[in-house]
Design a protein around this motif. Structure first.
Motif, PDB file in Angstrom:
ATOM      1  N   ARG A  33      11.452   6.074 121.217  1.00 22.56           N
ATOM      2  CA  ARG A  33      10.849   7.343 120.808  1.00 22.56           C
ATOM      3  C   ARG A  33      11.472   8.543 121.522  1.00 22.56           C
ATOM      4  N   GLU A  35      14.586   9.019 122.176  1.00 23.20           N
ATOM      5  CA  GLU A  35      15.756   9.409 121.399  1.00 23.20           C
ATOM      6  C   GLU A  35      15.357   9.990 120.045  1.00 23.20           C
ATOM      7  N   ASP A  36      14.288   9.444 119.466  1.00 23.48           N
ATOM      8  CA  ASP A  36      13.861   9.902 118.138  1.00 23.48           C
ATOM      9  C   ASP A  36      13.383  11.348 118.157  1.00 23.48           C
ATOM     10  N   THR A 280      11.520   9.898 112.114  1.00 26.10           N
ATOM     11  CA  THR A 280      12.594  10.768 111.622  1.00 26.10           C
ATOM     12  C   THR A 280      12.828  10.486 110.148  1.00 26.10           C
ATOM     13  N   GLN A 283      15.049   7.422 109.654  1.00 24.10           N
ATOM     14  CA  GLN A 283      14.305   6.163 109.757  1.00 24.10           C
ATOM     15  C   GLN A 283      13.516   5.903 108.486  1.00 24.10           C
TER      16      GLN A 283
END
Length: 323
Positions: A33, A35-36, A280, A283
């Motif tokens: 999360r 990085e997201d 995202t 995703q």
């Protein structure tokens, strides 16, 4: 039943929904999360992210959205999006009560949510949800019922839920924990005036945690719509973290580990709606390839080897950090 609207849909993604657990608040337990989402977790940044996801989901045929009182400002973000898009009146809206968000928009709070299935909490949270979603709310679920939950024995609560159902609201429940199957069966036995109280069930089911499968099949046979959450096992089935067997099947299909993991859930004959918990648009787009995944019997058999003991699965889930 609001889900009858989905039964007549013809888009490949009509049985996929969008859950807002990962984007309605700054902290959650999904792997990757950081990085997201990056560092900007302010309210307006998360509102914009949620709206971007909802726009992308709607454009790609998704028509069920799932929120909860404990998902931070998820209901508020969803309400804003719905109010700004009057053409999206075909979206089926579900939310949940029974947990109160307590993190104060922080990722490092001592407690992020507090559980209470009492009648007073229902009354308070129903009013809070109605203030935001009003007549757009289709489904209201008790959040994370267990077999010993007081919500399954509280006759006064049952009467209030039955009143809501008589007024047109669909009443359901969700489950969590290693004894989900017991909770589902206990909830199926709850009746008011000789009629079943609940019309939907939302449970965790994925290739690592399959223990509720038989009970969910029974719920489907009893006429309930089954909603599946955590099909990605809080990120454990995403590409960077996926087990080797899943990576091998994904490579053979030419699609991502996430799409394969969700496709395995969609293959269950009792699965009515399978939630994407994407944070995202990339995703989400990858998740929505799930209906196109070719899973033959050999590939399904390889995925079946990944199932874990439910106690071990939920113990590991309980150790995932909020970040």
């Amino acid at each position: 039943m609001p889900f009858a609207r989905l039964a007549t849909a013809t888009t490949p993604t009509c049985h996929l929904g969008l859950g807002l657990a990962a984007v309605g608040r700054p902290g959650y337990i999904n792997l990757g999360r950081d990085e997201d989402l990056g560092r900007d977790r302010g309210v307006e940044a998360m509102r914009a992210r949620t709206h971007e996801l909802l726009d992308a989901a709607y454009a790609q045929g998704v028509r069920y959205v799932d929120a909860a009182r404990s998902y931070g400002r998820s209901e508020e973000f969803l309400a804003d999006w719905l109010n700004a898009r009057p053409g999206a009146d075909d979206v089926v809206v579900g939310s949940k009560w029974g947990y109160t968000y307590t993190a104060g928009w922080s990722t490092d709070a001592d407690r992020h949510e507090v559980k209470d299935h009492g009648l007073a909490t229902y009354e308070r949270q129903r009013a809070e949800t109605d203030a935001l979603l009003g007549g757009r709310l289709d489904l209201y679920q008790i959040h994370s019922v267990t077999q010993d939950s007081p919500a399954l024995a509280d006759k006064d609560l049952h009467a209030r839920l039955a009143d809501a159902a008589a007024g047109g609201l669909t009443v359901g429940f969700s489950t969590s924990g290693p004894a989900q199957a017991d909770a589902v069966r206990a909830a199926l036995a709850v009746t008011v005036g000789g009629e079943p109280l609940f019309r939907t069930v939302q449970s965790t089911y994925n290739v690592l945690e399959t223990s509720a499968g038989a009970a969910l099949a029974e719920a489907h046979e009893a006429g309930l719509t089954v909603i599946v959450k955590e099909g990605m096992a809080n990120g454990r089935l995403a590409g960077p973290h996926a087990p080797d067997a899943l990576k091998e099947v994904a490579a053979a299909t030419g699609l991502g580990c996430d799409a394969v993991a969700l496709a395995a859930v969609l293959r269950q004959p009792w699965a009515g709606v399978v939630l994407s918990g994407a944070a995202t648009v990339a995703q989400l787009t990858s998740n929505l390839h799930a209906p196109a995944v070719d899973l033959d019997e050999d590939r399904l058999a390889r995925l079946a080897t990944l199932a874990e003991d439910p106690r071990a699965y939920w113990e590991r889930r309980g150790q995932l950090p909020w970040h």
